[in-house]
Design an enzyme around this catalytic site. Structure first.
Site, PDB file in Angstrom:
ATOM      1  N   ASP A 188     -37.680  54.283 -42.817  1.00  0.00           N
ATOM      2  CA  ASP A 188     -37.192  54.266 -44.197  1.00  0.00           C
ATOM      3  C   ASP A 188     -37.920  53.162 -44.947  1.00  0.00           C
ATOM      4  O   ASP A 188     -38.116  52.064 -44.411  1.00  0.00           O
ATOM      5  CB  ASP A 188     -35.686  53.981 -44.234  1.00  0.00           C
ATOM      6  CG  ASP A 188     -34.881  54.997 -43.449  1.00  0.00           C
ATOM      7  OD1 ASP A 188     -35.266  56.177 -43.460  1.00  0.00           O
ATOM      8  OD2 ASP A 188     -33.893  54.596 -42.813  1.00  0.00           O
ATOM      9  N   GLU A 237     -33.361  62.463 -49.063  1.00  0.00           N
ATOM     10  CA  GLU A 237     -33.595  61.039 -48.778  1.00  0.00           C
ATOM     11  C   GLU A 237     -35.030  60.722 -49.192  1.00  0.00           C
ATOM     12  O   GLU A 237     -35.963  60.956 -48.430  1.00  0.00           O
ATOM     13  CB  GLU A 237     -33.407  60.738 -47.286  1.00  0.00           C
ATOM     14  CG  GLU A 237     -31.975  60.926 -46.817  1.00  0.00           C
ATOM     15  CD  GLU A 237     -31.773  60.472 -45.382  1.00  0.00           C
ATOM     16  OE1 GLU A 237     -32.731  59.943 -44.774  1.00  0.00           O
ATOM     17  OE2 GLU A 237     -30.666  60.657 -44.875  1.00  0.00           O
TER      18      GLU A 237
END
Ligand SMILES: [Zn+2]
Length: 272
Positions: A188, A237
């Site tokens: 991420d 996401e």
């Protein structure tokens, strides 16, 4: 290594997200994320999809009696080797074994929020992408990388507790043994100034816009794009990337194919 903005560290200290997931402060945003429209349109017909680059060509079939008399062996379990760059992990495809742990993990030499380990091939590509972003005036920070089975147990438990039930937690966090983060190939990112880290509004940041446009050039795939949770099983996401290698990422980019499942001809995985 650069200093990570306090905002990022605070977010991390707050309980850190599943990959996946908006931090506790982002519950409202996350609720919005789960309302993303259903996948728009049907997946492209299989015939329109490019042949997966990493698959071996199908053997030439023969009509010989010898061939037909051969006992049929079960088909190889494609894309299941957790140590291979073409592994596919989703709600229908757990890691085998469930507690798999990769070898050769290392800390990439980029701005990072902690012990964000990645597989070596992924780390090299991350270093290249972060340098290119910086050249374009976009500051990126690595927020999360490899997570062990035990880490994922804690992360998932956090979200079950946060949302009150497993069904809601399942929209934003993978169950242990079902997370791409456990392969060392997924990570991420955030923006260096900490703006919108791991919450819905990240998609409007310069960091998200830059990576959405350029990640494929470094072998990465935006794994959970907006509008495809019916295939991937997860809400959008804009911060979660997966290393697949340039031969796959560039073919997918050229074809406009958004999910690994569609590219490889694998079934959708909307739920467990
Ligand atoms: Zn993630």
């Amino acid at each position: 290594m650069r200093v990570v903005p306090c905002a990022v560290l605070v977010l991390l200290a707050l309980g850190l997200p599943a990959c996946s997931a908006p931090g506790p402060a982002g519950t409202a945003a996350s609720a919005a994320a789960t309302q993303d429209p259903s996948p728009t349109g049907s997946p492209a017909p299989a015939g329109d999809l490019p042949a997966p680059a990493q698959r071996e060509p199908a053997p030439v079939s023969t009509e010989s009696a010898e061939a037909s008399a051969r006992p049929s062996s079960p088909p190889p379990d494609l894309h299941s080797d957790p140590g291979a760059v073409d592994v596919v992990v989703n709600k229908r495809r757990p890691l085998v074994p469930l507690d798999y742990a990769p070898t050769g993990l290392r800390l990439p030499e980029v701005a990072t929020a902690g012990d964000t380990l990645l597989r070596s091939d992924t780390a090299v590509a991350v270093e290249e992408m972060f340098a290119a972003a910086e050249d374009d005036g976009v500051g990126l920070v690595l927020l999360s990388g490899y997570r062990s089975f035990a880490d994922q147990e804690s992360t998932y438990a956090h979200w079950v507790d946060e949302y009150g039930d497993a069904a809601a937690a399942d929209t934003v966090s993978a169950r242990p043994g079902y997370s791409e983060h456990q392969t060392g190939l997924a990570f991420d990112i955030g923006q260096a100034d900490g703006a919108c880290s791991l919450v819905l509004c990240f998609r409007d940041t310069a960091a998200a816009r830059w990576t959405a446009e350029h990640a494929a050039d470094f072998g990465f795939l935006l794994r959970y794009p907006l509008g495809f949770h019916g295939i991937t099983g997860f809400s959008a996401e804009s911060w979660h990337f997966r290393y697949v290698g340039r031969d796959v990422s560039l073919v997918m980019k050229a074809a406009g194919t958004r999910t690994l499942e569609e590219h490889l001809g694998l079934p959708a995985a909307p739920s467990y």
